[in-house]
Scaffold this motif. Structure first.
Motif, mmCIF file in Angstrom:
data_model
loop_
_atom_site.group_PDB
_atom_site.id
_atom_site.type_symbol
_atom_site.label_atom_id
_atom_site.label_comp_id
_atom_site.label_asym_id
_atom_site.label_seq_id
_atom_site.Cartn_x
_atom_site.Cartn_y
_atom_site.Cartn_z
ATOM 1 N N GLY A 41 -4.055 4.278 -2.358
ATOM 2 C CA GLY A 41 -2.876 4.959 -1.836
ATOM 3 C C GLY A 41 -3.272 6.064 -0.878
ATOM 4 O O GLY A 41 -4.300 6.717 -1.052
ATOM 5 N N THR A 86 0.865 -1.177 0.000
ATOM 6 C CA THR A 86 0.000 0.000 0.000
ATOM 7 C C THR A 86 0.900 1.224 0.000
ATOM 8 O O THR A 86 1.632 1.458 0.969
ATOM 9 C CB THR A 86 -0.915 0.025 1.237
ATOM 10 O OG1 THR A 86 -1.783 -1.103 1.203
ATOM 11 C CG2 THR A 86 -1.740 1.305 1.262
ATOM 12 N N VAL A 106 -5.072 -0.078 -7.064
ATOM 13 C CA VAL A 106 -4.255 0.035 -5.853
ATOM 14 C C VAL A 106 -4.660 1.295 -5.091
ATOM 15 O O VAL A 106 -4.623 2.391 -5.651
ATOM 16 C CB VAL A 106 -2.755 0.109 -6.212
ATOM 17 C CG1 VAL A 106 -1.911 0.416 -4.982
ATOM 18 C CG2 VAL A 106 -2.302 -1.196 -6.849
#
Length: 359
Positions: free
Chosen positions: A244, A215, A242
């Motif tokens: 973030g 992460t 993903v």
């Protein structure tokens, strides 16, 4: 699971990238050139007749949100007029104000209403929108419409929207830039990130590998870099699936639990620790900096003392020490890295992807 061998196999990359996303992600320089031509043809310099009372950036979902944040950061605290970011037109906007807006949704009725109101009140309006749809129609004959000329998916249109925004700011006397210099810097970044270049010499591939299976904590070392971090988070979510965390570094420091976990990642004190027992094992810190002045480098060294395992992401010495150029190059690098990561992880070009990407 990430297939990291894919990144250094151009033939396999080409097969997997059936939608041509890498090629499209490399068109940032072309987007800047095309937008500069459109701005000239639209007579954007006419806005310079007198300085506005305020500039309003109307943001809608998409790349325009991080572009607006970057424009505010580049204008800085010394900007002679207030710059306001809003998703709808403020009630006070009138003939003394300038409005810049972007949407990739041709049916954005909410923005169309704001544009119609701004035009009716006599504000100077610049639109970075497709030629069709209610938004362009709302500004017809009254707004400067900078239509996109380089077809790319909306999530890869950062350079187009950014070029439209900085062209507007330049016309208003708030920023200065050289469109060709910017386009050339983006072309060089795309060349460095070409699929034929191995990860060791390819900044986008290298960045993708460093973000894999972690992460990312995307922490900007100054307001401009924090705006780039916001775009990086958008790109990772759009292309690689993903999540973030985004913050300017001083804000990250006061989130003490997260900062403490981040400080343990990759530090010498924890090098022999069991990763499964570490709260921060799945984290990776990316300190994003434009390095456009000595003060930023001093702050970077200070941050690295607190976070010895952090990755530093900068444009490199080949880019002139201009914050606008350096921010744009970093944004393009994160776009390319996110596409590489998405391809290697299998989150791009899945069922329905090409249709969604180009819609």
């Amino acid at each position: 699971m990430l297939d990291d061998t894919l990144l250094d196999d151009p033939a396999r990359l080409a097969d997997v990238d059936s939608g041509g996303l890498l090629r499209l992600a490399a068109l940032s320089g072309a987007q800047v050139r095309a937008t500069a031509e459109t701005a000239a043809e639209a007579g954007l310099d006419d806005l310079a007749d007198e300085r506005p009372r305020a500039v309003v950036l109307l943001t809608r979902p998409g790349v325009g949100v991080s572009v607006a944040r970057l424009l505010v950061a580049l204008a800085g605290s010394r900007c002679p007029v207030p710059v306001v970011v809003s998703d709808e037109l403020p009630s006070w906007v009138g003939a003394l104000d300038a409005v810049f807006a972007h949407t990739d949704d041709v049916g954005d009725v909410t923005l169309a209403e704001s544009v119609a109101t701004a035009c009716r009140r006599g504000a100077s309006v610049v639109l970075a929108v497709p030629a069709e749809g209610p938004v362009a129609a709302a500004g017809a004959g009254r707004a400067k419409v900078l239509v996109p000329r380089v077809p790319v998916p909306p999530a890869l249109a950062f350079a187009y929207v950014f070029a439209a925004g900085i062209s507007t700011f330049r016309a208003l006397g708030l920023l200065d830039f050289d469109a060709e210099e910017l386009a050339e810097a983006l072309d060089k970044e795309a060349e460095r990130a070409h699929p034929s270049h191995e990860a060791l010499s390819n900044p986008a591939k290298s960045l993708a590998l460093r973000m894999a299976d972690r992460t990312p904590l995307l922490w900007g070392l100054d307001p401009i870099s924090a705006a780039v971090a916001a775009h990086a988070s958008f790109a990772l979510g759009a292309h690689a699936g993903v999540p973030g965390h985004v913050a300017e570094y001083p804000q990250a420091v006061v989130q003490r639990g997260l900062h403490r976990a981040a400080a343990s990642v990759g530090s010498e004190a924890d090098i022999f620790a069991d990763p499964e027992d570490e709260a921060g094992a799945l984290l990776r810190v990316f300190l994003i900096g434009t390095r456009h002045n000595d003060q930023g480098e001093v702050f970077e060294r200070s941050a690295l003392r607190d976070l010895p395992g952090a990755d530093v992401v900068t444009p490199g010495d080949t880019v002139r020490a201009d914050p606008l150029l350096r921010a744009a190059v970093l944004a393009a690098r994160f776009d390319l890295a996110a596409v590489y990561l998405g391809l290697a992880a299998g989150t791009l070009n899945g069922p329905g992807w090409p249709a969604l990407a180009m819609s």
